[in-house]
Design an enzyme around this catalytic site. Sequence first.
Site, PDB file in Angstrom:
ATOM      1  N   CYS A   1      28.304  51.597  24.255  1.00 45.57           N
ATOM      2  CA  CYS A   1      27.543  50.452  24.788  1.00 45.57           C
ATOM      3  C   CYS A   1      27.527  49.310  23.782  1.00 45.57           C
ATOM      4  O   CYS A   1      27.572  48.149  24.156  1.00 45.57           O
ATOM      5  CB  CYS A   1      26.139  50.883  25.162  1.00 45.57           C
ATOM      6  SG  CYS A   1      25.287  51.786  23.881  1.00 45.57           S
TER       7      CYS A   1
ATOM      8  N   GLU B   1      18.398  52.314  28.355  1.00 43.19           N
ATOM      9  CA  GLU B   1      19.428  51.809  27.437  1.00 43.19           C
ATOM     10  C   GLU B   1      20.715  51.759  28.247  1.00 43.19           C
ATOM     11  O   GLU B   1      21.341  52.780  28.486  1.00 43.19           O
ATOM     12  CB  GLU B   1      19.527  52.767  26.246  1.00 43.19           C
ATOM     13  CG  GLU B   1      20.034  52.087  25.000  1.00 43.19           C
ATOM     14  CD  GLU B   1      21.539  52.155  24.912  1.00 43.19           C
ATOM     15  OE1 GLU B   1      22.174  51.173  25.385  1.00 43.19           O
ATOM     16  OE2 GLU B   1      22.072  53.134  24.407  1.00 43.19           O
TER      17      GLU B   1
HETATM   18  P1  NDP Z   1      26.278  56.998  34.658  1.00 41.01           P
HETATM   19  O1  NDP Z   1      25.254  55.968  34.411  1.00 41.01           O
HETATM   20  O2  NDP Z   1      26.603  57.324  36.062  1.00 41.01           O
HETATM   21  O3  NDP Z   1      25.837  58.374  33.932  1.00 41.01           O
HETATM   22  C1  NDP Z   1      24.871  58.444  32.910  1.00 41.01           C
HETATM   23  C2  NDP Z   1      23.809  59.489  33.255  1.00 41.01           C
HETATM   24  O4  NDP Z   1      23.049  59.039  34.374  1.00 41.01           O
HETATM   25  C3  NDP Z   1      24.408  60.832  33.673  1.00 41.01           C
HETATM   26  O5  NDP Z   1      23.559  61.859  33.238  1.00 41.01           O
HETATM   27  C4  NDP Z   1      24.426  60.741  35.175  1.00 41.01           C
HETATM   28  O6  NDP Z   1      24.457  61.998  35.797  1.00 41.01           O
HETATM   29  C5  NDP Z   1      23.116  60.025  35.426  1.00 41.01           C
HETATM   30  N1  NDP Z   1      23.041  59.312  36.690  1.00 41.01           N
HETATM   31  C6  NDP Z   1      24.042  58.729  37.383  1.00 41.01           C
HETATM   32  N2  NDP Z   1      23.566  58.156  38.500  1.00 41.01           N
HETATM   33  C7  NDP Z   1      22.233  58.376  38.519  1.00 41.01           C
HETATM   34  C8  NDP Z   1      21.201  58.059  39.432  1.00 41.01           C
HETATM   35  N3  NDP Z   1      21.432  57.372  40.521  1.00 41.01           N
HETATM   36  N4  NDP Z   1      19.948  58.438  39.139  1.00 41.01           N
HETATM   37  C9  NDP Z   1      19.689  59.127  38.010  1.00 41.01           C
HETATM   38  N5  NDP Z   1      20.633  59.483  37.122  1.00 41.01           N
HETATM   39  C10 NDP Z   1      21.887  59.113  37.366  1.00 41.01           C
HETATM   40  O7  NDP Z   1      27.567  56.619  33.872  1.00 41.01           O
HETATM   41  P2  NDP Z   1      29.084  56.946  34.247  1.00 41.01           P
HETATM   42  O8  NDP Z   1      29.454  58.192  33.574  1.00 41.01           O
HETATM   43  O9  NDP Z   1      29.325  56.904  35.709  1.00 41.01           O
HETATM   44  O10 NDP Z   1      29.809  55.700  33.596  1.00 41.01           O
HETATM   45  C11 NDP Z   1      29.907  54.494  34.352  1.00 41.01           C
HETATM   46  C12 NDP Z   1      29.635  53.287  33.512  1.00 41.01           C
HETATM   47  O11 NDP Z   1      28.319  53.368  32.951  1.00 41.01           O
HETATM   48  C13 NDP Z   1      30.520  53.107  32.297  1.00 41.01           C
HETATM   49  O12 NDP Z   1      31.732  52.535  32.631  1.00 41.01           O
HETATM   50  C14 NDP Z   1      29.666  52.221  31.428  1.00 41.01           C
HETATM   51  O13 NDP Z   1      29.777  50.897  31.845  1.00 41.01           O
HETATM   52  C15 NDP Z   1      28.276  52.713  31.706  1.00 41.01           C
HETATM   53  N6  NDP Z   1      27.800  53.645  30.688  1.00 41.01           N
HETATM   54  C16 NDP Z   1      27.081  53.166  29.654  1.00 41.01           C
HETATM   55  C17 NDP Z   1      26.671  54.004  28.655  1.00 41.01           C
HETATM   56  C18 NDP Z   1      25.886  53.510  27.511  1.00 41.01           C
HETATM   57  O14 NDP Z   1      25.986  54.063  26.414  1.00 41.01           O
HETATM   58  N7  NDP Z   1      25.049  52.497  27.692  1.00 41.01           N
HETATM   59  C19 NDP Z   1      26.967  55.423  28.660  1.00 41.01           C
HETATM   60  C20 NDP Z   1      27.715  55.861  29.821  1.00 41.01           C
HETATM   61  C21 NDP Z   1      28.101  54.980  30.781  1.00 41.01           C
HETATM   62  P3  NDP Z   1      25.852  62.571  36.395  1.00 41.01           P
HETATM   63  O15 NDP Z   1      26.779  62.697  35.255  1.00 41.01           O
HETATM   64  O16 NDP Z   1      25.439  63.884  36.968  1.00 41.01           O
HETATM   65  O17 NDP Z   1      26.307  61.583  37.424  1.00 41.01           O
END
Ligand code: NDP
Length: 455
Positions: A262, A228
């Site tokens: 999102c 998602e």
């Molecule tokens: P991320 O996608 O980085 O974080 C979401 C989750 O994924 C966290 O638990 C994070 O861990 C983990 N994660 C990050 N990188 C990896 C990886 N390479 N492999 C596996 N897991 C990973 O979101 P951000 O907080 O950096 O936000 C950045 C952008 O993401 C936002 O600006 C938005 O565009 C989008 N976003 C979308 C969301 C939605 O609801 N669809 C929710 C959040 C973000 P950790 O925190 O330890 O890095």
Amino acid sequence: MAIATINPATGETLKTFEALNDAEIAAKLDLANQAFEQYRQTSFSQRSHWLQKAADILEQDKAEFAKLMTLEMGKPFKAAIAEVEKCAVVCRYYAEHAPSFLADVSVKTDASQSFVRYQPMGAILAVMPWNFPFWQVFRFAAPALMAGNVGLLKHASNVPQCALAIEDIIRRAGFPEGAFQTLLIGAAKVADLMADERVKAATLTGSEPAGISLAVAAGKQIKKTVLELGGSDPFIVLESADLETAVVTATTARMLNNGQSCIAAKRFIVAEAIADKFEKLLLEKFETLKVGDPMQPDTDLGPLATPGILQDLNQQVQSAISRGGKVLTGGHPLSDRPGNFYPPTIIIDIPSDTPIAKEEFFGPVALLFRVPDIDAAIKLANDSPFGLGASAWTTNSQESDRLVEEIEAGAVFINSMVKSDPRLPFGGIKRSGYGRELSIQGIHEFVNVKTVWVK
Ligand code: NDP
């Protein structure tokens, strides 16, 4: 990223956490697997009882959980309360409906007996974001636990106290030790988890790069994933729309969760005939919003979750301006205070074919586009790499039929904002991801759909 609670309203680091080491992770994976062998034998009525208890705990202590969310990621306290309440609703929904969703389905064939049976898979990893720190987890955990799976939570590094509180709620509800565990680990550990045979499948909500990385790691092991990811949802307003209601809803749909959702409305696509009026009314609404301390009950807009989100958003705004966009209000971080505050912002006149117009703006920034008619509205709405949700406003039933049929998205809401509801499937197409959460479709994602044939 360090695992820590940093108050986004003040920038103050309140608590830091050590990440688990490899031996600690291995012990939790062992426990999950041992727990699964017992847990899968429990009855639906037993699981329902525990999940109802989790709902009771959520409702009883909602202020405490809401405070944690607001402290760690900055959403207004009143929205955090509503989030906890919604978590209780999803627990009760699956406690009631999972037994029928997962009952054997008899299929008439030339066998003496043939049917479909749904069986649990084992330990499912949930990689979760900070934006709805409780809701995203419970909408995974409720169906997963009812299906007889056990859960492993890798939550975002900036909401560790929420992650630990959720594990505690599920334990206090009575679920067996190991049925749901929080792993305090960084993102770099996720690929190793996917390679571990004790982890059977994974779901991720978050950014595209995170989703790609998880899907690649899972794909190498032929393990199922649900993704998602982001969205740049259109909010289409046609000439016949109830304009006043559309504007009020547009404001809520853009500002929900400090703009970091999102399914927030991000691209406002408005018929030329009513565009001047819509723009004026939206500007009025945005300028009345109260930005400030998210703990205060009258605050509409709190800080963004991290300095990085603030910086990325501001760069996107400046990039939109450099490509011809005009700012009607906002447009710069609020530098008169500590914390990650960005004001409500409206940008018009961005050429719709520039790359920035197709990006996801994760914060309180609305992009306004004018179109001559419904054909142009649908074309522009679909001119996006994303396909999560869409909201469209019209009182003409023929227009409504076309919007439902032609918009490329996982959900289309007519005369309402896009929202998740436990009774309806939730998820996207295109680069917004695949698979569905919630409803009967959601609980069927992480089960073995076993075909049974008896001659
Ligand atoms: P991320 O996608 O980085 O974080 C979401 C989750 O994924 C966290 O638990 C994070 O861990 C983990 N994660 C990050 N990188 C990896 C990886 N390479 N492999 C596996 N897991 C990973 O979101 P951000 O907080 O950096 O936000 C950045 C952008 O993401 C936002 O600006 C938005 O565009 C989008 N976003 C979308 C969301 C939605 O609801 N669809 C929710 C959040 C973000 P950790 O925190 O330890 O890095």
